[in-house]
Design a protein around this motif. Structure first.
Motif, mmCIF file in Angstrom:
data_model
loop_
_atom_site.group_PDB
_atom_site.id
_atom_site.type_symbol
_atom_site.label_atom_id
_atom_site.label_comp_id
_atom_site.label_asym_id
_atom_site.label_seq_id
_atom_site.Cartn_x
_atom_site.Cartn_y
_atom_site.Cartn_z
ATOM 1 N N ARG A 1 -11.678 0.181 -4.893
ATOM 2 C CA ARG A 1 -11.823 -0.560 -3.679
ATOM 3 C C ARG A 1 -10.579 -1.646 -3.395
ATOM 4 O O ARG A 1 -10.291 -2.138 -4.552
ATOM 5 N N LEU A 2 -10.344 -1.704 -2.300
ATOM 6 C CA LEU A 2 -9.193 -2.932 -1.928
ATOM 7 C C LEU A 2 -9.874 -4.217 -1.749
ATOM 8 O O LEU A 2 -10.669 -4.021 -0.787
ATOM 9 N N ASN B 1 -7.267 3.184 -1.232
ATOM 10 C CA ASN B 1 -8.129 2.041 -1.426
ATOM 11 C C ASN B 1 -8.763 1.378 -0.422
ATOM 12 O O ASN B 1 -9.833 0.806 -0.220
ATOM 13 N N LEU B 2 -7.807 0.976 0.575
ATOM 14 C CA LEU B 2 -8.166 0.473 1.868
ATOM 15 C C LEU B 2 -9.258 1.360 2.663
ATOM 16 O O LEU B 2 -10.150 0.786 3.186
ATOM 17 N N LEU C 1 0.830 -1.224 0.114
ATOM 18 C CA LEU C 1 -0.053 -0.140 0.088
ATOM 19 C C LEU C 1 0.867 1.312 0.015
ATOM 20 O O LEU C 1 1.972 1.209 0.720
ATOM 21 N N SER D 1 -12.470 0.792 1.138
ATOM 22 C CA SER D 1 -13.163 -0.518 1.676
ATOM 23 C C SER D 1 -13.722 -0.552 2.857
ATOM 24 O O SER D 1 -14.636 -1.179 3.282
ATOM 25 N N ARG E 1 -0.696 -0.436 -4.295
ATOM 26 C CA ARG E 1 -1.923 0.039 -4.562
ATOM 27 C C ARG E 1 -2.073 1.310 -3.680
ATOM 28 O O ARG E 1 -1.620 1.330 -2.718
ATOM 29 N N SER F 1 -7.595 7.311 -4.495
ATOM 30 C CA SER F 1 -7.950 5.893 -4.728
ATOM 31 C C SER F 1 -8.130 5.715 -6.270
ATOM 32 O O SER F 1 -8.233 6.324 -7.033
ATOM 33 N N VAL G 1 -9.886 -8.244 1.654
ATOM 34 C CA VAL G 1 -9.322 -7.748 2.993
ATOM 35 C C VAL G 1 -10.079 -8.352 4.181
ATOM 36 O O VAL G 1 -11.334 -8.596 4.115
ATOM 37 N N TYR H 1 -0.391 -6.619 -1.846
ATOM 38 C CA TYR H 1 -1.426 -6.212 -2.729
ATOM 39 C C TYR H 1 -0.665 -5.495 -4.123
ATOM 40 O O TYR H 1 -1.021 -5.066 -5.105
#
Length: 464
Positions: free
Chosen positions: A460-461, A437-438, A108, A441, A433, A457, A464, A430
């Protein structure tokens, strides 16, 4: 003072009416401990079909963001293997008994924290970008960041709790002046932003946090004192708002912007009072208020974690941030035999002795985290699950490698099961990213599925 004094009678009458107004229609169990026979939704007053910040059982769903400074020694942080068979490395060893409740998230990034055209100032950018995902304006006087994810969520769900959000720090700082290479100190000492120009100044004093949650004074006096405080604040707010609206017509465009920023803070206090009046007061915990900020840093950290546990346990808020120390912090750690400053050591240039010391500091912070997560796991929620089960706790920093000032593959872990919507107990990589994005989510799980983008972003991540 005579009990028949008209002023005393008026005050008592107001307090009685206020108490009845607070509790009318809410029932006597608003802030009581959970009773399984009543059901989670009834205890909390939450509608069974509500999709905002609740689990499938109707229990509150909480999110918190915890920030540690100056990156981490990469070789001591990352597990040796992926998936559920991951082996915790040295820095994360204190979490061994909690491994089924955590997931380590690799790959990330926060590219808006990189120098780009702005040059030096990685610590300010690391701090300011962490929960906003945007590139900050490099200025000591004209700050501009972005709304942080905690405030995006709080803006949508904050009406459900007495406090829309709770901002804490163990590192009292300041919002004015220059701190890091021409960047405003506001970027380095704040995680939470209610607007691009308005940081949510965190509280460093655990006593002030306790009194904000439960009121000042000895047990038995706190509720009445808190009601009195709300009444006084309401009177002051009415006066200030009336005066501000009269002044607004005489101001130029730039001054109106300044006034609007000021009124944003005023309205936040007003909303907090309205929520308290509507939801009632939290039940007092069976403990004394902390005396203040202790001299010992570990005690300070644990007291702030205790305040966070109490805030979640009493459903006083469902969104929180805690800045353990600002990025660039040069605190020494004599309690573990380290006299040099953390920031100084983080620029180790490959010196093995300095690397070992930084790894010890990283380990020290994770030990504090482990104690907090254990408290959450040991505390039962209204549905019989633990507070940790019904939480999403992000622990990380905006610098990856403090020596290189890198902002990719950030050291981030996610604790809790999000009420059963997360899959902990693993190490996931990941690739590369955006960390934003986290946050998208996690906001979905808080009921904000309509939030299309956040910060930088790209989507979405998943997984998870």
């Amino acid at each position: 003072m005579n009990a028949t004094d008209p002023a005393v009678l008026a005050r008592e009458q107001w307090l009685g009416l206020s108490r009845r107004r607070f509790l009318r229609g809410l029932g006597a169990c608003i802030a009581l401990p959970a009773f399984d026979s009543l059901g989670a939704a009834k205890v909390l007053g939450a509608a069974p079909d509500s999709q905002l910040a609740v689990t499938a059982t109707g229990a509150p769903l909480r999110m918190a963001f915890l920030y540690f400074p100056n990156g981490a020694i990469q070789d001591a942080w990352w597990p040796s293997s992926e998936g559920t068979d991951f082996q915790l490395n040295n820095t994360l060893q204190p979490l061994a008994n909690l491994r089924q409740h955590i997931q380590i998230l690799g790959g990330l990034d926060h590219l808006n924290a990189t120098p780009g055209p702005d040059g030096a100032g990685d610590h300010a950018r690391a701090n300011g970008t962490f929960l906003t995902g945007v590139r900050m304006k490099k200025s000591a006087t004209e700050i501009r960041a972005g709304v942080s994810i905690d405030q995006v969520v709080a803006g949508r769900i904050g009406h459900l709790t007495r406090l829309p959000s709770l901002e804490l720090t163990c590192d009292a700082g300041h919002n004015a002046g220059a701190c890091d290479s021409g960047y405003s100190c506001a970027y380095q000492y704040n995680l939470s932003w209610s607007s691009p120009t308005t940081p949510m100044t965190p509280e460093a004093n655990p006593r002030q946090v306790f009194e904000r949650l439960f009121g000042a004074g000895s047990p038995g006096e706190r509720a009445r004192n808190l009601e009195r405080q709300y009444q006084q604040q309401r009177s002051i707010l009415d006066f200030v708002l009336e005066d501000a609206h009269q002044m607004e017509r005489r101001l130029g465009a730039r001054d109106r912007d300044k006034l609007d920023q000021y009124l944003t803070g005023i309205r936040a206090v007003e909303a907090r009072i309205q929520n308290a009046e509507r939801l009632g007061l939290a039940k007092e915990p069976a403990c004394d208020a902390p005396p203040g900020i202790p001299a010992d840093y570990a005690q300070h950290v644990q007291l702030m974690f205790d305040m966070l546990v109490l805030a979640f346990q009493t459903d006083s808020t469902r969104v929180a941030t805690l800045l353990l120390a600002h990025d660039g912090s040069n605190r020494s750690f004599s309690e573990i035999g380290i006299s040099e400053g953390h920031h100084e050591l983080s620029h180790h240039f490959g010196d093995a002795a300095k690397i070992r010391k930084v790894a010890q500091i990283d380990l020290w912070y994770v030990k504090q985290l482990a104690k907090f997560l254990e408290k959450l796991e040991q505390t039962k929620d209204v549905d019989g699950q633990s507070l940790l089960h019904n939480s999403m706790i992000v622990y990380g920093g905006g610098n990856a490698d403090g020596n290189a000032h890198s902002h990719v593959n950030l050291p981030i872990l996610l604790a809790g099961r999000g009420g059963g919507t997360l899959t902990p107990g693993r190490y996931v990589r990941y690739g590369s990213r955006p960390a934003s994005n986290l946050f998208l989510s996690l906001s979905d799980r808080m009921g904000l599925q309509s939030l299309e983008r956040f910060g930088d972003s790209s989507g979405r991540l998943g997984n998870v």
